[in-house]
Design an enzyme around this catalytic site. Structure first.
Site, PDB file in Angstrom:
ATOM      1  N   TYR A 142       0.832  -1.220   0.000  1.00  0.00           N
ATOM      2  CA  TYR A 142       0.000   0.000   0.000  1.00  0.00           C
ATOM      3  C   TYR A 142       0.858   1.258   0.000  1.00  0.00           C
ATOM      4  O   TYR A 142       0.480   2.282  -0.591  1.00  0.00           O
ATOM      5  CB  TYR A 142      -1.014  -0.044   1.154  1.00  0.00           C
ATOM      6  CG  TYR A 142      -2.098  -1.045   0.865  1.00  0.00           C
ATOM      7  CD1 TYR A 142      -2.059  -2.335   1.398  1.00  0.00           C
ATOM      8  CD2 TYR A 142      -3.119  -0.746  -0.035  1.00  0.00           C
ATOM      9  CE1 TYR A 142      -3.015  -3.283   1.066  1.00  0.00           C
ATOM     10  CE2 TYR A 142      -4.078  -1.679  -0.384  1.00  0.00           C
ATOM     11  CZ  TYR A 142      -4.023  -2.955   0.166  1.00  0.00           C
ATOM     12  OH  TYR A 142      -4.961  -3.886  -0.181  1.00  0.00           O
ATOM     13  N   ASN A 198     -12.567   2.063  -6.331  1.00  0.00           N
ATOM     14  CA  ASN A 198     -11.170   2.485  -6.232  1.00  0.00           C
ATOM     15  C   ASN A 198     -10.855   3.052  -4.856  1.00  0.00           C
ATOM     16  O   ASN A 198     -11.733   3.631  -4.202  1.00  0.00           O
ATOM     17  CB  ASN A 198     -10.863   3.543  -7.307  1.00  0.00           C
ATOM     18  CG  ASN A 198     -11.088   2.993  -8.706  1.00  0.00           C
ATOM     19  OD1 ASN A 198     -11.124   1.776  -8.900  1.00  0.00           O
ATOM     20  ND2 ASN A 198     -11.292   3.864  -9.664  1.00  0.00           N
ATOM     21  N   ASP A 253      -8.196   5.133  -4.650  1.00  0.00           N
ATOM     22  CA  ASP A 253      -7.492   6.394  -4.883  1.00  0.00           C
ATOM     23  C   ASP A 253      -8.461   7.553  -4.653  1.00  0.00           C
ATOM     24  O   ASP A 253      -9.666   7.346  -4.519  1.00  0.00           O
ATOM     25  CB  ASP A 253      -6.880   6.426  -6.304  1.00  0.00           C
ATOM     26  CG  ASP A 253      -7.929   6.442  -7.418  1.00  0.00           C
ATOM     27  OD1 ASP A 253      -7.836   5.627  -8.345  1.00  0.00           O
ATOM     28  OD2 ASP A 253      -8.861   7.282  -7.353  1.00  0.00           O
ATOM     29  N   HIS A 277     -14.572   0.178  -1.271  1.00  0.00           N
ATOM     30  CA  HIS A 277     -13.470  -0.670  -0.817  1.00  0.00           C
ATOM     31  C   HIS A 277     -12.418   0.073  -0.009  1.00  0.00           C
ATOM     32  O   HIS A 277     -11.296  -0.394   0.127  1.00  0.00           O
ATOM     33  CB  HIS A 277     -12.810  -1.343  -2.027  1.00  0.00           C
ATOM     34  CG  HIS A 277     -13.740  -2.249  -2.758  1.00  0.00           C
ATOM     35  ND1 HIS A 277     -13.591  -2.548  -4.087  1.00  0.00           N
ATOM     36  CD2 HIS A 277     -14.859  -2.898  -2.362  1.00  0.00           C
ATOM     37  CE1 HIS A 277     -14.570  -3.364  -4.476  1.00  0.00           C
ATOM     38  NE2 HIS A 277     -15.355  -3.577  -3.441  1.00  0.00           N
ATOM     39  N   GLY A 288     -14.968   1.510 -16.373  1.00  0.00           N
ATOM     40  CA  GLY A 288     -13.625   1.034 -16.009  1.00  0.00           C
ATOM     41  C   GLY A 288     -13.574  -0.040 -14.962  1.00  0.00           C
ATOM     42  O   GLY A 288     -12.690  -0.047 -14.110  1.00  0.00           O
ATOM     43  N   SER A 308     -14.053  -4.466 -14.490  1.00  0.00           N
ATOM     44  CA  SER A 308     -14.263  -5.762 -15.150  1.00  0.00           C
ATOM     45  C   SER A 308     -15.489  -6.467 -14.584  1.00  0.00           C
ATOM     46  O   SER A 308     -15.827  -7.567 -15.000  1.00  0.00           O
ATOM     47  CB  SER A 308     -13.010  -6.639 -14.957  1.00  0.00           C
ATOM     48  OG  SER A 308     -12.792  -6.835 -13.551  1.00  0.00           O
TER      49      SER A 308
HETATM   50  C1  BV8 Z   1     -17.272 -10.010   0.556  1.00  0.00           C
HETATM   51  C2  BV8 Z   1      -9.399  -3.222  -2.129  1.00  0.00           C
HETATM   52  C3  BV8 Z   1     -18.465 -11.236   2.185  1.00  0.00           C
HETATM   53  C4  BV8 Z   1      -8.049  -3.773  -2.131  1.00  0.00           C
HETATM   54  C5  BV8 Z   1     -10.752  -4.746  -3.370  1.00  0.00           C
HETATM   55  C6  BV8 Z   1     -16.794 -16.394  -5.928  1.00  0.00           C
HETATM   56  C7  BV8 Z   1     -17.782 -15.810  -6.709  1.00  0.00           C
HETATM   57  C8  BV8 Z   1     -18.260 -14.530  -6.426  1.00  0.00           C
HETATM   58  C9  BV8 Z   1     -17.752 -13.810  -5.342  1.00  0.00           C
HETATM   59  C10 BV8 Z   1     -16.759 -14.379  -4.586  1.00  0.00           C
HETATM   60  C11 BV8 Z   1     -16.280 -15.676  -4.862  1.00  0.00           C
HETATM   61  N1  BV8 Z   1     -15.320 -15.952  -3.945  1.00  0.00           N
HETATM   62  C12 BV8 Z   1     -15.200 -14.903  -3.107  1.00  0.00           C
HETATM   63  C13 BV8 Z   1     -16.061 -13.956  -3.471  1.00  0.00           C
HETATM   64  C14 BV8 Z   1     -16.279 -12.635  -2.836  1.00  0.00           C
HETATM   65  C15 BV8 Z   1     -15.186 -11.666  -3.252  1.00  0.00           C
HETATM   66  C16 BV8 Z   1     -15.132 -11.530  -4.759  1.00  0.00           C
HETATM   67  O1  BV8 Z   1     -15.971 -10.878  -5.367  1.00  0.00           O
HETATM   68  N2  BV8 Z   1     -14.143 -12.181  -5.372  1.00  0.00           N
HETATM   69  C17 BV8 Z   1     -14.046 -12.143  -6.812  1.00  0.00           C
HETATM   70  C18 BV8 Z   1     -12.624 -11.781  -7.227  1.00  0.00           C
HETATM   71  C19 BV8 Z   1     -14.452 -13.498  -7.340  1.00  0.00           C
HETATM   72  N3  BV8 Z   1     -15.571 -10.397  -2.684  1.00  0.00           N
HETATM   73  C20 BV8 Z   1     -15.164 -10.083  -1.450  1.00  0.00           C
HETATM   74  O2  BV8 Z   1     -14.415 -10.749  -0.792  1.00  0.00           O
HETATM   75  C21 BV8 Z   1     -15.777  -8.828  -0.893  1.00  0.00           C
HETATM   76  N4  BV8 Z   1     -16.310  -9.114   0.402  1.00  0.00           N
HETATM   77  O3  BV8 Z   1     -17.804 -10.618  -0.339  1.00  0.00           O
HETATM   78  O4  BV8 Z   1     -17.567 -10.191   1.868  1.00  0.00           O
HETATM   79  C22 BV8 Z   1     -18.598 -11.176   3.647  1.00  0.00           C
HETATM   80  C23 BV8 Z   1     -19.837 -10.833   4.172  1.00  0.00           C
HETATM   81  C24 BV8 Z   1     -19.979 -10.811   5.543  1.00  0.00           C
HETATM   82  C25 BV8 Z   1     -18.876 -11.075   6.369  1.00  0.00           C
HETATM   83  C26 BV8 Z   1     -17.624 -11.361   5.820  1.00  0.00           C
HETATM   84  C27 BV8 Z   1     -17.481 -11.425   4.449  1.00  0.00           C
HETATM   85  C28 BV8 Z   1     -14.715  -7.750  -0.737  1.00  0.00           C
HETATM   86  C29 BV8 Z   1     -14.277  -7.305  -2.101  1.00  0.00           C
HETATM   87  C30 BV8 Z   1     -13.343  -6.114  -1.956  1.00  0.00           C
HETATM   88  C31 BV8 Z   1     -11.938  -6.548  -2.220  1.00  0.00           C
HETATM   89  N5  BV8 Z   1     -11.074  -5.367  -2.279  1.00  0.00           N
HETATM   90  N6  BV8 Z   1     -10.011  -3.666  -3.352  1.00  0.00           N
HETATM   91  C32 BV8 Z   1      -7.167  -2.907  -2.966  1.00  0.00           C
HETATM   92  O5  BV8 Z   1      -7.625  -2.106  -3.800  1.00  0.00           O
HETATM   93  O6  BV8 Z   1      -5.962  -3.060  -2.754  1.00  0.00           O
HETATM   94  S1  BV8 Z   1     -11.339  -5.303  -4.849  1.00  0.00           S
HETATM   95  C33 BV8 Z   1     -10.395  -4.723  -6.133  1.00  0.00           C
HETATM   96  O7  BV8 Z   1     -11.065  -5.212  -7.302  1.00  0.00           O
HETATM   97  C34 BV8 Z   1     -10.358  -3.228  -6.306  1.00  0.00           C
HETATM   98  O8  BV8 Z   1     -11.197  -2.527  -5.406  1.00  0.00           O
HETATM   99  C35 BV8 Z   1     -10.925  -3.052  -7.704  1.00  0.00           C
HETATM  100  O9  BV8 Z   1     -11.533  -1.844  -7.927  1.00  0.00           O
HETATM  101  C36 BV8 Z   1     -11.885  -4.162  -7.727  1.00  0.00           C
HETATM  102  C37 BV8 Z   1     -12.513  -4.532  -9.014  1.00  0.00           C
HETATM  103  O10 BV8 Z   1     -11.523  -4.544  -9.991  1.00  0.00           O
HETATM  104  P1  BV8 Z   1     -11.709  -3.484 -11.181  1.00  0.00           P
HETATM  105  O11 BV8 Z   1     -11.813  -2.126 -10.586  1.00  0.00           O
HETATM  106  O12 BV8 Z   1     -12.828  -3.935 -12.047  1.00  0.00           O
HETATM  107  O13 BV8 Z   1     -10.322  -3.576 -11.902  1.00  0.00           O
HETATM  108  P2  BV8 Z   1      -9.890  -4.657 -12.985  1.00  0.00           P
HETATM  109  O14 BV8 Z   1      -8.429  -4.549 -13.141  1.00  0.00           O
HETATM  110  O15 BV8 Z   1     -10.514  -5.984 -12.648  1.00  0.00           O
HETATM  111  O16 BV8 Z   1     -10.607  -4.167 -14.337  1.00  0.00           O
HETATM  112  C38 BV8 Z   1     -10.203  -2.928 -14.922  1.00  0.00           C
HETATM  113  C39 BV8 Z   1     -11.204  -2.623 -16.020  1.00  0.00           C
HETATM  114  O17 BV8 Z   1     -10.883  -1.342 -16.545  1.00  0.00           O
HETATM  115  C40 BV8 Z   1     -11.131  -3.603 -17.186  1.00  0.00           C
HETATM  116  O18 BV8 Z   1     -12.427  -3.935 -17.607  1.00  0.00           O
HETATM  117  C41 BV8 Z   1     -10.397  -2.800 -18.275  1.00  0.00           C
HETATM  118  O19 BV8 Z   1     -10.776  -3.185 -19.575  1.00  0.00           O
HETATM  119  C42 BV8 Z   1     -10.863  -1.419 -17.951  1.00  0.00           C
HETATM  120  N7  BV8 Z   1      -9.998  -0.347 -18.448  1.00  0.00           N
HETATM  121  C43 BV8 Z   1      -8.654  -0.361 -18.640  1.00  0.00           C
HETATM  122  N8  BV8 Z   1      -8.246   0.843 -19.117  1.00  0.00           N
HETATM  123  C44 BV8 Z   1      -9.369   1.634 -19.197  1.00  0.00           C
HETATM  124  C45 BV8 Z   1     -10.469   0.869 -18.780  1.00  0.00           C
HETATM  125  N9  BV8 Z   1     -11.719   1.370 -18.746  1.00  0.00           N
HETATM  126  C46 BV8 Z   1     -11.894   2.644 -19.152  1.00  0.00           C
HETATM  127  N10 BV8 Z   1     -10.883   3.436 -19.575  1.00  0.00           N
HETATM  128  C47 BV8 Z   1      -9.615   2.958 -19.619  1.00  0.00           C
HETATM  129  N11 BV8 Z   1      -8.618   3.744 -20.053  1.00  0.00           N
END
Ligand code: BV8
Length: 224
Positions: free
Chosen positions: A53, A87, A89, A104, A172, A174
């Site tokens: 971080y 985000n 940021d 988040h 922005g 996924s």
């Molecule tokens: C919870 C902080 C329950 C950290 C983050 C199986 C199935 C479904 C769900 C789950 C599963 N197993 C586990 C889960 C739950 C899990 C989850 O969803 N996992 C996923 C990966 C499968 N979720 C959790 O754990 C959440 N909590 O469910 O709690 C619970 C309830 C009660 C009690 C206890 C527990 C917590 C989730 C939060 C995790 N923390 N961030 C950090 O930032 O360091 S998540 C992290 O991913 C970031 O926050 C980020 O924002 C987020 C999503 O990613 P994106 O922002 O979409 O970024 P990514 O790179 O993926 O995509 C970028 C996109 O931008 C692309 O589409 C690209 O094409 C596009 N792009 C690129 N350039 C541009 C652009 N778009 C526009 N313009 C451009 N120029």
């Protein structure tokens, strides 16, 4: 004024030089999620997490909002705009957006490991914490970030905002991470949904979404 709700993810900050997570060159190519963005990782190696971080805070110090962030500020002249961001940021705030909900957490804040309501903003000149930095109750300070496997305290507020949307935009992200990606299920039926992303994005409501395959910096044309 119509209510525009915008869900943003890492992609809106990409053109500000902030790495996304899952694109090529993204953060998850250099780090294992479980090591740096989970409570288990924190328990196992807090120093690795604090360094992860600290590096992202250092990148943020030299990053500025791009036209994608600024376009959302301009839309506040025509709509009541609520931004729900995944985000950590502060580029939406730096651009001038007035209603930003961080699902988040926030990179420039830290909280207590034992008392989550103890939250402090780090000073710009020294935005770092180290092992041994404690809250008044004597607990280690940690990043004010929601890790995988941790509940998302702001999700109820985000659902409430989403239910009031007249127009919904997704910029922005996924749409991989829940519960953020599930917000689209709380929209009143018939609410127009626009998704802005240079890549195709899979969602659970693809048939209803207007896709605009372009970078966030070009704005949301239909609404300009
Ligand atoms: C919870 C902080 C329950 C950290 C983050 C199986 C199935 C479904 C769900 C789950 C599963 N197993 C586990 C889960 C739950 C899990 C989850 O969803 N996992 C996923 C990966 C499968 N979720 C959790 O754990 C959440 N909590 O469910 O709690 C619970 C309830 C009660 C009690 C206890 C527990 C917590 C989730 C939060 C995790 N923390 N961030 C950090 O930032 O360091 S998540 C992290 O991913 C970031 O926050 C980020 O924002 C987020 C999503 O990613 P994106 O922002 O979409 O970024 P990514 O790179 O993926 O995509 C970028 C996109 O931008 C692309 O589409 C690209 O094409 C596009 N792009 C690129 N350039 C541009 C652009 N778009 C526009 N313009 C451009 N120029």
């Amino acid at each position: 004024m119509k209510r525009l709700v915008v869900l943003t993810g890492a992609g809106i900050s990409a053109e500000s030089g902030i790495r996304t997570f899952r694109d090529s060159g993204g953060l998850w190519e250099s780090y294992r999620v479980e090591d740096v963005a989970s409570p288990e990782g924190w328990a196992t190696n807090p120093t690795l997490v604090l360094n992860f971080y600290a590096k992202r805070r250092a990148e943020l110090l030299t990053a500025s909002p791009n036209d994608g962030h600024k376009g959302l500020v301009r839309l506040e002249e025509f709509f009541k705009v609520d931004i729900i961001t995944q985000n950590i940021d502060n580029l939406h705030e730096k651009a001038g957006s007035t209603h930003v909900l961080h699902l988040h957490g926030e990179l420039n804040k830290v909280c207590s490991s034992c008392n989550p309501s103890y939250i402090i903003t780090l000073p710009e000149e020294a935005p770092y914490i180290k092992l041994g930095d404690k809250c008044p109750l004597g607990c280690q300070l940690r990043p004010f970030v929601v890790w995988f496997g941790e509940s998302v305290p702001a999700i109820e507020q985000a659902i409430d905002i989403t239910q009031q949307a007249d127009i919904f935009a997704i910029v922005g992200t996924s749409m991989n991470v829940y519960p953020a990606a599930g917000l689209i299920h709380y929209l009143s039926s018939g609410t127009p949904i626009y998704l802005i992303d240079p890549q195709p994005v899979e969602t659970s409501k693809n048939q209803e979404i207007h896709f605009i395959q372009q970078p966030a910096s070009l704005g949301i044309p239909i609404l300009e």
